[in-house]
Design a protein around this motif. Structure first.
Motif, PDB file in Angstrom:
ATOM      1  N   MET A 183      91.731  59.364  43.442  1.00 31.78           N
ATOM      2  CA  MET A 183      91.958  61.071  43.489  1.00 31.78           C
ATOM      3  C   MET A 183      93.186  61.167  43.693  1.00 31.78           C
ATOM      4  O   MET A 183      93.734  60.639  44.635  1.00 31.78           O
ATOM      5  N   SER A 184      93.976  62.223  42.905  1.00 32.51           N
ATOM      6  CA  SER A 184      95.397  62.436  43.510  1.00 32.51           C
ATOM      7  C   SER A 184      95.543  63.753  43.471  1.00 32.51           C
ATOM      8  O   SER A 184      94.923  64.552  42.727  1.00 32.51           O
ATOM      9  N   VAL A 185      96.412  64.269  44.500  1.00 33.92           N
ATOM     10  CA  VAL A 185      96.530  65.518  44.942  1.00 33.92           C
ATOM     11  C   VAL A 185      97.921  65.775  44.912  1.00 33.92           C
ATOM     12  O   VAL A 185      98.752  64.805  45.746  1.00 33.92           O
ATOM     13  N   SER A 186      98.662  66.525  43.900  1.00 32.86           N
ATOM     14  CA  SER A 186     100.092  66.593  43.781  1.00 32.86           C
ATOM     15  C   SER A 186     100.702  67.844  43.138  1.00 32.86           C
ATOM     16  O   SER A 186      99.969  68.586  42.785  1.00 32.86           O
ATOM     17  N   ARG A 187     101.978  67.693  43.218  1.00 30.13           N
ATOM     18  CA  ARG A 187     102.728  68.832  42.185  1.00 30.13           C
ATOM     19  C   ARG A 187     103.028  68.615  40.969  1.00 30.13           C
ATOM     20  O   ARG A 187     103.743  69.243  40.477  1.00 30.13           O
ATOM     21  N   ALA A 188     102.603  67.466  40.361  1.00 30.94           N
ATOM     22  CA  ALA A 188     102.545  67.290  38.963  1.00 30.94           C
ATOM     23  C   ALA A 188     103.999  66.774  38.602  1.00 30.94           C
ATOM     24  O   ALA A 188     104.668  67.162  37.800  1.00 30.94           O
ATOM     25  N   THR A 189     104.496  65.825  39.327  1.00 30.40           N
ATOM     26  CA  THR A 189     105.933  65.439  39.101  1.00 30.40           C
ATOM     27  C   THR A 189     105.934  64.281  38.194  1.00 30.40           C
ATOM     28  O   THR A 189     104.836  63.534  37.961  1.00 30.40           O
ATOM     29  N   LYS A 190     106.814  63.623  37.792  1.00 37.65           N
ATOM     30  CA  LYS A 190     107.001  62.343  37.031  1.00 37.65           C
ATOM     31  C   LYS A 190     106.573  61.315  37.862  1.00 37.65           C
ATOM     32  O   LYS A 190     105.989  60.481  37.319  1.00 37.65           O
ATOM     33  N   LEU A 191     106.849  61.029  39.112  1.00 36.21           N
ATOM     34  CA  LEU A 191     106.228  60.317  40.006  1.00 36.21           C
ATOM     35  C   LEU A 191     104.825  59.934  39.807  1.00 36.21           C
ATOM     36  O   LEU A 191     104.004  58.945  39.755  1.00 36.21           O
ATOM     37  N   ASP A 196      87.124  56.256  46.219  1.00 33.35           N
ATOM     38  CA  ASP A 196      87.441  55.182  47.215  1.00 33.35           C
ATOM     39  C   ASP A 196      88.937  55.429  47.768  1.00 33.35           C
ATOM     40  O   ASP A 196      89.293  54.678  48.805  1.00 33.35           O
ATOM     41  N   MET A 197      89.377  56.076  46.920  1.00 33.52           N
ATOM     42  CA  MET A 197      90.939  56.256  47.368  1.00 33.52           C
ATOM     43  C   MET A 197      91.525  57.680  47.084  1.00 33.52           C
ATOM     44  O   MET A 197      91.179  58.168  46.129  1.00 33.52           O
ATOM     45  N   ILE A 198      92.351  58.254  47.878  1.00 33.68           N
ATOM     46  CA  ILE A 198      93.030  59.634  47.781  1.00 33.68           C
ATOM     47  C   ILE A 198      94.236  59.291  47.970  1.00 33.68           C
ATOM     48  O   ILE A 198      95.087  58.881  48.878  1.00 33.68           O
ATOM     49  N   LEU A 224      89.929  65.435  55.720  1.00 32.78           N
ATOM     50  CA  LEU A 224      89.079  64.975  55.191  1.00 32.78           C
ATOM     51  C   LEU A 224      88.623  63.603  55.784  1.00 32.78           C
ATOM     52  O   LEU A 224      87.588  63.071  55.673  1.00 32.78           O
ATOM     53  N   ARG A 225      89.348  63.072  56.811  1.00 35.21           N
ATOM     54  CA  ARG A 225      89.158  61.771  57.413  1.00 35.21           C
ATOM     55  C   ARG A 225      87.864  62.260  58.580  1.00 35.21           C
ATOM     56  O   ARG A 225      86.946  61.255  58.417  1.00 35.21           O
ATOM     57  N   PHE A 240      90.483  55.249  51.583  1.00 34.00           N
ATOM     58  CA  PHE A 240      91.746  54.991  51.754  1.00 34.00           C
ATOM     59  C   PHE A 240      92.774  56.048  51.331  1.00 34.00           C
ATOM     60  O   PHE A 240      92.586  56.717  50.501  1.00 34.00           O
ATOM     61  N   PHE A 241      93.782  56.439  52.221  1.00 33.49           N
ATOM     62  CA  PHE A 241      94.649  57.121  52.006  1.00 33.49           C
ATOM     63  C   PHE A 241      96.185  56.736  51.838  1.00 33.49           C
ATOM     64  O   PHE A 241      96.643  56.004  52.432  1.00 33.49           O
ATOM     65  N   ILE A 242      96.935  57.196  50.728  1.00 31.01           N
ATOM     66  CA  ILE A 242      97.961  56.713  50.340  1.00 31.01           C
ATOM     67  C   ILE A 242      98.839  58.196  50.143  1.00 31.01           C
ATOM     68  O   ILE A 242      98.531  59.035  49.441  1.00 31.01           O
TER      69      ILE A 242
END
Length: 78
Positions: A1-9, A43-45, A61-62, A71-73
């Motif tokens: 799962m990804s939470v972001s500002r929708a950047t190129k990265l 499994d990972m965010i 969330l933890r 796992f958080f990245i």
């Protein structure tokens, strides 16, 4: 799962994960991330560091019972 500002990265990261066969859920804000994480139990965010600071997202969330082993990245463009 990804939470972001929708950047190129973020787009590159998601493309790489999908190419490796991972299912990817996306959220565009902290509340959407919390709702999707609770229902999907990933499994990972991967979190944009800006969102983590704004909403104490990792702390929130933890401590959820079904997400204690996730796992958080944290990514940052800087």
């Amino acid at each position: 799962m990804s939470v972001s500002r929708a950047t190129k990265l973020d787009a590159l990261t998601l493309d790489v994960l999908q190419a490796q066969g991972y299912s990817v859920l996306e959220a565009s804000n902290p509340q959407e991330c919390i709702n999707k994480a609770l229902s999907a139990k990933p499994d990972m965010i991967i979190i944009d560091s800006i969102f983590s600071q704004e909403a104490d997202l990792v702390k929130t969330l933890r401590f959820e019972k079904d997400l204690e082993n996730v796992f958080f990245i944290m990514l940052s463009e800087q």
